[in-house]
Design a protein around this motif. Structure first.
Motif, PDB file in Angstrom:
ATOM      1  N   LEU A 100       1.078  -0.963   0.450  1.00  0.00           N
ATOM      2  CA  LEU A 100      -0.068  -0.054  -0.444  1.00  0.00           C
ATOM      3  C   LEU A 100       0.580   1.223   0.134  1.00  0.00           C
ATOM      4  CD1 LEU A 100      -2.797   0.442   0.561  1.00  0.00           C
ATOM      5  CD2 LEU A 100      -2.894   1.006   2.717  1.00  0.00           C
ATOM      6  N   ASN A 102       0.542   5.965   0.128  1.00  0.00           N
ATOM      7  CA  ASN A 102      -0.290   6.781   0.516  1.00  0.00           C
ATOM      8  C   ASN A 102       0.668   8.249   0.642  1.00  0.00           C
ATOM      9  OD1 ASN A 102       1.853   7.031   3.060  1.00  0.00           O
ATOM     10  ND2 ASN A 102      -0.712   7.102   4.053  1.00  0.00           N
ATOM     11  N   THR A 104       0.572  10.442   3.437  1.00  0.00           N
ATOM     12  CA  THR A 104       1.187  11.752   3.740  1.00  0.00           C
ATOM     13  C   THR A 104       2.254  10.372   5.235  1.00  0.00           C
ATOM     14  OG1 THR A 104      -1.041  11.581   4.499  1.00  0.00           O
ATOM     15  CG2 THR A 104      -0.674  13.650   3.584  1.00  0.00           C
ATOM     16  N   PRO A 105       2.158  10.958   6.132  1.00  0.00           N
ATOM     17  CA  PRO A 105       2.784  10.096   7.175  1.00  0.00           C
ATOM     18  C   PRO A 105       1.151  10.030   7.877  1.00  0.00           C
ATOM     19  CG  PRO A 105       4.082  12.114   7.188  1.00  0.00           C
ATOM     20  CD  PRO A 105       3.619  12.262   5.601  1.00  0.00           C
ATOM     21  N   LEU A 106       1.834   9.024   8.442  1.00  0.00           N
ATOM     22  CA  LEU A 106       0.220   8.501   9.054  1.00  0.00           C
ATOM     23  C   LEU A 106       1.079   7.170  10.525  1.00  0.00           C
ATOM     24  CD1 LEU A 106      -0.831   5.498   7.311  1.00  0.00           C
ATOM     25  CD2 LEU A 106       1.786   5.856   7.520  1.00  0.00           C
TER      26      LEU A 106
ATOM     27  N   HIS B  94       8.739   7.471   9.625  1.00  0.00           N
ATOM     28  CA  HIS B  94       7.281   8.817  10.380  1.00  0.00           C
ATOM     29  C   HIS B  94       7.117   9.075   8.461  1.00  0.00           C
ATOM     30  CE1 HIS B  94      10.602  12.542  10.039  1.00  0.00           C
ATOM     31  NE2 HIS B  94      11.375  11.173   9.766  1.00  0.00           N
ATOM     32  N   HIS B  95       7.466   8.285   7.904  1.00  0.00           N
ATOM     33  CA  HIS B  95       7.261   9.726   6.511  1.00  0.00           C
ATOM     34  C   HIS B  95       5.840   8.228   6.310  1.00  0.00           C
ATOM     35  CE1 HIS B  95      11.489   9.496   6.609  1.00  0.00           C
ATOM     36  NE2 HIS B  95      11.100  10.728   5.984  1.00  0.00           N
ATOM     37  N   LYS B  96       5.362   8.762   5.075  1.00  0.00           N
ATOM     38  CA  LYS B  96       4.167   8.688   4.290  1.00  0.00           C
ATOM     39  C   LYS B  96       4.438   6.590   4.160  1.00  0.00           C
ATOM     40  CE  LYS B  96       5.261   9.423  -0.580  1.00  0.00           C
ATOM     41  NZ  LYS B  96       4.886   8.566  -1.457  1.00  0.00           N
ATOM     42  N   LEU B  97       3.510   6.121   3.337  1.00  0.00           N
ATOM     43  CA  LEU B  97       3.925   4.440   2.911  1.00  0.00           C
ATOM     44  C   LEU B  97       4.171   4.391   1.859  1.00  0.00           C
ATOM     45  CD1 LEU B  97       0.714   2.741   4.420  1.00  0.00           C
ATOM     46  CD2 LEU B  97       3.140   2.801   5.345  1.00  0.00           C
ATOM     47  N   GLY B  98       5.481   3.534   1.540  1.00  0.00           N
ATOM     48  CA  GLY B  98       5.874   3.972   0.116  1.00  0.00           C
ATOM     49  C   GLY B  98       5.838   2.818  -0.674  1.00  0.00           C
ATOM     50  N   PRO B 112       3.188   9.919  12.962  1.00  0.00           N
ATOM     51  CA  PRO B 112       3.526  11.074  12.414  1.00  0.00           C
ATOM     52  C   PRO B 112       3.980  11.876  12.623  1.00  0.00           C
ATOM     53  CG  PRO B 112       1.170  10.192  12.635  1.00  0.00           C
ATOM     54  CD  PRO B 112       2.514   9.180  13.719  1.00  0.00           C
ATOM     55  N   LYS B 295       8.629  16.692   3.375  1.00  0.00           N
ATOM     56  CA  LYS B 295       7.920  15.443   3.441  1.00  0.00           C
ATOM     57  C   LYS B 295       6.380  16.113   3.813  1.00  0.00           C
ATOM     58  CE  LYS B 295       7.585  13.477   7.524  1.00  0.00           C
ATOM     59  NZ  LYS B 295       7.924  12.750   9.218  1.00  0.00           N
TER      60      LYS B 295
END
Lengths: 306, 306
Positions: A100, A102, A104-106, B94-98, B112, B295
Motif C-alpha cells: 500500500l 499513501n 502523508t505520514p500516518l 515517520h514517513h508516508k507508506l512507500g 506522524p 515530507k
C-alpha cells in the motif's frame, strides 16, 4: 473530522471487531469515528456482536475524499478501489505488508501476532485508555477466532496475554469455553451453500503477478463438510474460470485434528502440490497435517517457492 | 539470528542515528543486531557520532537472505535493489507508506511525528527498556536535526517530549544550544562541491510513474549558498538529463528566516510552479516563505496536485 474505520473485504470476526475497537480508540482520543465494513458479516461474527450487544458496522464502498483507518490488512486487492483517493491516517494489522502507498505520514501499528485485536489491545494499553467492557468481550472472541483457540501456529504469548486482560475487563471467567461456543456456531454449515462456504473467509492475493484466491473454513470436525465437497469443487472450478484466477485454494480446517484438507483448482496443480509437498486425489483434495494458518503456512510458501 | 538495521540511501542524521538506536533496541531484547548504512555520512552526522563516541555503521549494499530492520523509510527506491530477497522483520518510520511488500507479518511502528528517533524513543519506553546515555544524546540531536530545532511544521508535541526525555537520559542541560552547534556544522558548506550539496539530503521519489529527485540543504543563513548557486544549477541540469529525472528540486532552507529557496529543473517547469504557486526567475529559483519540510510541504502537493 470523521475517521471511517474498516477492514478487508469478506470480513472475518477479527476484521469486524478490530474495526469496532479502533473506532472506540478514536472516540477515546476525542476524535469522531465510524465503524464500517466491506461485505456481510459471517455467522460467527453475528454471534459475537449479538452476545455483547454491539452494533453491526455500516457498509462502505467508496472512500474518495474520506479520512480512513485500516485494520487487519494493507493489501490493495482487499481495499476499496478508490483507496488512493482517501487519506489513510492509521493502520493496525498483523499481516505482511501488502504494498500500500499513501500520501502523508500516518500511525502504523504492526505486530507479528495472532490477531489485529491483540495489536489494538496493546495500543489501548500504551495510551492508557480504557476498552469498554462489551468491546473487550468481543475483542477476546476475535483473538480466539483468529488464533483458533490458540491452536494456530500464528499464536503468540501476546495473544494469550491479551485474552487474559480482555477477559478481566469483560468479566469473562472462562474465555476458552466462550471460544468453543463460538466455534460451534462457526461449524454449523448445514444452511450454507457451496458458494457461501467458499466466500466465508476468502481473500484475493497477487502472487508474482498472478491472481490467487485462498479461502478457509474452520470446523470443529472437518468431516462435517464431507457431503458438501463435490458441490464446493464445482463452484471452485466455475470461479477459477470466470474470475480469472491462476489458482483457487480452499482449506477445510479441522480444529480438533489440527490440520486441513486442501482443495486445489489451478492452472498448474503440480506446481501447487510441489509448494506444499502434497499429492491431490482425483477430487482435487489433499490432507495437510498441522496446516492451520493461511497467513503463516499458505501464503509465504507460495510467495517464496513458486 | 542477526538483524541488519539500516535506513534510506543518502542517509541524513535521523536515518543513521535511528539505525544505531534500533540495533540497541534489538540488543536490549537479546537479539544480535548490526547497525548499517547505505551511503556515506554527512558532516552533521559525523559531528553527532564523534560528540557521543559512537561507531559509524557499516556500509551494506546487498541484503539477499538477510534478516533486516528498516528505519526512516519504506520507499523501495530508497532501499537495496534486492530488498525483496530479504526477510523484513521490523520497520520504524515517520514517513508516508512507500508501497513496500514483504512475505511475512512484521513489527511496524509508524507515527506522524518529526523524526524516526522520536518513534524509537517511544518504542523503548513502551517496552520498558533503557536507552544507553550516549545513544540517547545522539537521538536527541537527530530529533532536533529532522525537526530543524522544532521550527519545521513536521514538529509535534511527541518530538518535544522525546527531546526532554532523551536530554535527561544523556545528561544534556541545554538541548537547543547543542542543536545550534550542530546546525553550524551543517551550515559550513565552503568545502562542499555543488554535487556534494545536491546529494547532501537527496531522495528519489516515484510520483505518478515519473522519477523525481528532491534534495534539501538546511542553512542557518540561506545566503551562504548564494555564490554556489550557479554551479549547483549546472549540476542539477546534468543530473536531470543523465539520471532520467522528470523533475529535480533542491530546497535551500534558511532556518532563521523560516523558508526555502526552491531550485527547479524539470521537463515541465510551469506544472511545478503551479503546484507550489510560485514563479521561478531566470536562475530557476523561487523563494517559498514558510517552506521547511520536503515530507510535509513538497511531496504531498506533488502527489495530489500534479
Amino acid at each position: 473530522m470523521t475517521v471511517y474505520v474498516f477492514g478487508h473485504t469478506n470480513p472475518d470476526s477479527d476484521a469486524i471487531i478490530s474495526t469496532i475497537a479502533v473506532a472506540e480508540l478514536f472516540k477515546a482520543r476525542g476524535v469522531d469515528a465510524i465503524a464500517c465494513k466491506q461485505g456481510d458479516i459471517n455467522p460467527e461474527t453475528k454471534f459475537i456482536i449479538e452476545k455483547f450487544g454491539l452494533d453491526i458496522p455500516e457498509t462502505i464502498t467508496s472512500v474518495e475524499g474520506k479520512t480512513v483507518a485500516l485494520v487487519d490488512t494493507t493489501e490493495p486487492t482487499q481495499l476499496p478501489e478508490d483507496i488512493e483517493k482517501a487519506s489513510i491516517v492509521f493502520v493496525a494489522d498483523h499481516h505482511k505488508l501488502g504494498g500500500l502507498k499513501n500520501a502523508t505520514p500516518l500511525e502504523f501499528y504492526g505486530q507479528p501476532v495472532g490477531s489485529s485485536s491483540t495489536v489494538i489491545t496493546n495500543i489501548f494499553k500504551t495510551e492508557g485508555k480504557n476498552i469498554p467492557a462489551k468491546v473487550a468481550g468481543a475483542m477476546l472472541c476475535a483473538v480466539l477466532s483468529d488464533t483458533v483457540l490458540f491452536k494456530s501456529p500464528t499464536t503468540t504469548e501476546w495473544d494469550k496475554k491479551a485474552v487474559e486482560e480482555l477477559a478481566k475487563i469483560a468479566g469473562i471467567e472462562k474465555p476458552l469455553d466462550l471460544g468453543l461456543e463460538m466455534l460451534k456456531v462457526k461449524s454449523s454449515i448445514e444452511n450454507d451453500s457451496a458458494l457461501d462456504l467458499i466466500n466465508r473467509d476468502f481473500k484475493d492475493f497477487n502472487i508474482h503477478g498472478k491472481k490467487f484466491g485462498i479461502g478457509q473454513i474452520e470446523l470443529i470436525d472437518g468431516s462435517m463438510a464431507e457431503s458438501k465437497k463435490p458441490a464446493i469443487l464445482e463452484e471452485m472450478k466455475k470461479l477459477h474460470k470466470d474470475g480469472g484466477y491462476n489458482t483457487l485454494l480452499l482449506l477445510i480446517t479441522d480444529i480438533m485434528k489440527e490440520g486441513s484438507e486442501m482443495l486445489v483448482v489451478s492452472d498448474d496443480i503440480p506446481a501447487i502440490e510441489n509448494v506444499f509437498g502434497i499429492k491431490c486425489d482425483e477430487k482435487h483434495c489433499a490432507w495437510v497435517d498441522g496446516m492451520m494458518s493461511r497467513k503463516k503456512q499458505v501464503v509465504p510458501p507460495l510467495e517464496t517457492k513458486l
